[in-house]
Scaffold this motif. Sequence first.
Motif, PDB file in Angstrom:
ATOM      1  N   LEU A  26      45.512  31.444  32.488  1.00 29.69           N
ATOM      2  CA  LEU A  26      45.778  30.712  33.718  1.00 29.69           C
ATOM      3  C   LEU A  26      44.820  31.152  34.831  1.00 29.69           C
ATOM      4  O   LEU A  26      44.335  30.332  35.606  1.00 29.69           O
ATOM      5  N   PHE A  27      44.551  32.459  34.890  1.00 27.42           N
ATOM      6  CA  PHE A  27      43.632  33.019  35.880  1.00 27.42           C
ATOM      7  C   PHE A  27      42.746  34.073  35.221  1.00 27.42           C
ATOM      8  O   PHE A  27      43.063  34.574  34.136  1.00 27.42           O
ATOM      9  N   ALA A  28      41.667  34.408  35.905  1.00 25.55           N
ATOM     10  CA  ALA A  28      40.868  35.579  35.546  1.00 25.55           C
ATOM     11  C   ALA A  28      40.633  36.371  36.826  1.00 25.55           C
ATOM     12  O   ALA A  28      40.201  35.818  37.837  1.00 25.55           O
ATOM     13  N   LEU A  29      40.950  37.664  36.785  1.00 26.38           N
ATOM     14  CA  LEU A  29      40.817  38.543  37.933  1.00 26.38           C
ATOM     15  C   LEU A  29      39.687  39.532  37.676  1.00 26.38           C
ATOM     16  O   LEU A  29      39.608  40.111  36.577  1.00 26.38           O
ATOM     17  N   ARG A  30      38.824  39.726  38.675  1.00 25.71           N
ATOM     18  CA  ARG A  30      37.703  40.665  38.548  1.00 25.71           C
ATOM     19  C   ARG A  30      37.618  41.556  39.780  1.00 25.71           C
ATOM     20  O   ARG A  30      37.896  41.112  40.895  1.00 25.71           O
ATOM     21  N   LEU A  31      37.202  42.802  39.555  1.00 27.43           N
ATOM     22  CA  LEU A  31      36.966  43.763  40.632  1.00 27.43           C
ATOM     23  C   LEU A  31      35.674  44.511  40.328  1.00 27.43           C
ATOM     24  O   LEU A  31      35.512  45.075  39.245  1.00 27.43           O
ATOM     25  N   LEU A  32      34.764  44.489  41.272  1.00 24.74           N
ATOM     26  CA  LEU A  32      33.483  45.192  41.144  1.00 24.74           C
ATOM     27  C   LEU A  32      33.385  46.212  42.262  1.00 24.74           C
ATOM     28  O   LEU A  32      33.544  45.866  43.443  1.00 24.74           O
ATOM     29  N   VAL A  33      33.132  47.474  41.907  1.00 23.64           N
ATOM     30  CA  VAL A  33      33.083  48.557  42.888  1.00 23.64           C
ATOM     31  C   VAL A  33      31.703  49.216  42.846  1.00 23.64           C
ATOM     32  O   VAL A  33      31.224  49.607  41.777  1.00 23.64           O
ATOM     33  N   TRP A  34      31.083  49.342  44.044  1.00 24.04           N
ATOM     34  CA  TRP A  34      29.805  50.025  44.162  1.00 24.04           C
ATOM     35  C   TRP A  34      30.036  51.512  44.455  1.00 24.04           C
ATOM     36  O   TRP A  34      31.134  51.912  44.874  1.00 24.04           O
ATOM     37  N   PRO A  35      29.000  52.354  44.279  1.00 23.36           N
ATOM     38  CA  PRO A  35      29.173  53.811  44.412  1.00 23.36           C
ATOM     39  C   PRO A  35      29.738  54.248  45.759  1.00 23.36           C
ATOM     40  O   PRO A  35      30.508  55.206  45.830  1.00 23.36           O
ATOM     41  N   GLN A  36      29.382  53.579  46.850  1.00 25.33           N
ATOM     42  CA  GLN A  36      29.858  53.996  48.165  1.00 25.33           C
ATOM     43  C   GLN A  36      31.259  53.464  48.469  1.00 25.33           C
ATOM     44  O   GLN A  36      31.810  53.721  49.538  1.00 25.33           O
ATOM     45  N   GLY A  37      31.844  52.693  47.555  1.00 18.59           N
ATOM     46  CA  GLY A  37      33.199  52.203  47.742  1.00 18.59           C
ATOM     47  C   GLY A  37      33.306  50.745  48.132  1.00 18.59           C
ATOM     48  O   GLY A  37      34.415  50.189  48.173  1.00 18.59           O
ATOM     49  N   HIS A  38      32.178  50.111  48.482  1.00 19.95           N
ATOM     50  CA  HIS A  38      32.235  48.673  48.754  1.00 19.95           C
ATOM     51  C   HIS A  38      32.670  47.958  47.477  1.00 19.95           C
ATOM     52  O   HIS A  38      32.261  48.325  46.366  1.00 19.95           O
ATOM     53  N   ALA A  39      33.526  46.959  47.625  1.00 21.97           N
ATOM     54  CA  ALA A  39      34.085  46.298  46.444  1.00 21.97           C
ATOM     55  C   ALA A  39      34.192  44.797  46.667  1.00 21.97           C
ATOM     56  O   ALA A  39      34.338  44.312  47.798  1.00 21.97           O
ATOM     57  N   GLY A  40      34.126  44.053  45.590  1.00 23.40           N
ATOM     58  CA  GLY A  40      34.310  42.617  45.606  1.00 23.40           C
ATOM     59  C   GLY A  40      35.393  42.215  44.625  1.00 23.40           C
ATOM     60  O   GLY A  40      35.471  42.756  43.521  1.00 23.40           O
ATOM     61  N   VAL A  41      36.244  41.293  45.030  1.00 24.41           N
ATOM     62  CA  VAL A  41      37.331  40.775  44.196  1.00 24.41           C
ATOM     63  C   VAL A  41      37.103  39.287  43.987  1.00 24.41           C
ATOM     64  O   VAL A  41      36.715  38.570  44.920  1.00 24.41           O
TER      65      VAL A  41
END
Length: 324
Positions: free
Chosen positions: A113-128
């Motif tokens: 139904l959905f796909a969830l993604r989380l990407l985290v960079w070394p300094q802590g910045h993240a994208g969802v």
Amino acid sequence: MITTDPVGEWFWETSVDVLQGQGARRALQLFGRLRSLGSDLGLVDGWGHGGVSVVTLKAPRHVRYEWEGVGPLDRAVEAAEGRFGEDATLHLWSVLPGEWLDADGAARRSERLFALRLLVWPQGHAGVSLAAYSDAWMTLDLRERPQPEVAAANAPRLAALLGAVSGLLGAEVEPGDPTYFGRPTASGFEDLADEGTDYADPWSTFAVPARWQRMLNLLPKGYEEQSYETFTEGPVRYVEVRSGGRTVGHLWAGTDDNSAGYEPRTAAGDIAFTAGVPLLQEFAKARQAGTRSLDALRAAASSMPGAVVQDIESLDALQELSAH
């Protein structure tokens, strides 16, 4: 209808506390909280296929750690903990099964139904990111037919989920680009009831070919040249293909006796595609042996306990039957 490609996608920017080497563990905690938002709204039910990877930043980039499987990501994140640091990014993703409501208010389950993604960079910045694979949120279905009752039952639930994610992250949602199927907005999708879709019949034009291409990617090279014609304009006969007590696809043969194929039931998830591979390979063998397609279908049905050969007016109708 459920598609193999997203009907729409939404993005958020946030941050994860990566201090004291706890970035991977805290990313997992955030990921779990995001998934729980969908569960609390009755949209998400369980864990599907997912993965964890750690990818280096410097060229040439390489995958330092990778895991794929079904279920929660806890152990994979634990194994990735020591490999995610100042020189790499951390990726978490999961396909989320759940339920949408049909025009009668009955719950219909989809394993994707959905796909969830989380990407985290070394300094802590993240994208969802959150991607949706159903047209249940739209006022027109993927065949451009009005479905006001379906949209009224489901669109508010999607809007609530998008709002809850924004609230949890403290960030504004960024709708993704328009797709073949719809135009995402901050609260779901644009109402296309008046102006119509950007493309005519996006289900037949884009969704069905994409689904068949995914099947071909699982089959040996040259399958199409070895097997029956994969399209017919006339009536077809079919049998339901079942696994684990549920229908995962439909095996069919045309009444022209020279066409045959398999239509995966996309809502069943990955098994809908893998279950069709051996059946299509048997079709290819039958065709090479000179067997007519209807005889090949009857032979396949005889090997499936309780299978009944049924008639339907067209391949198009069977493809639509497999869309839910």
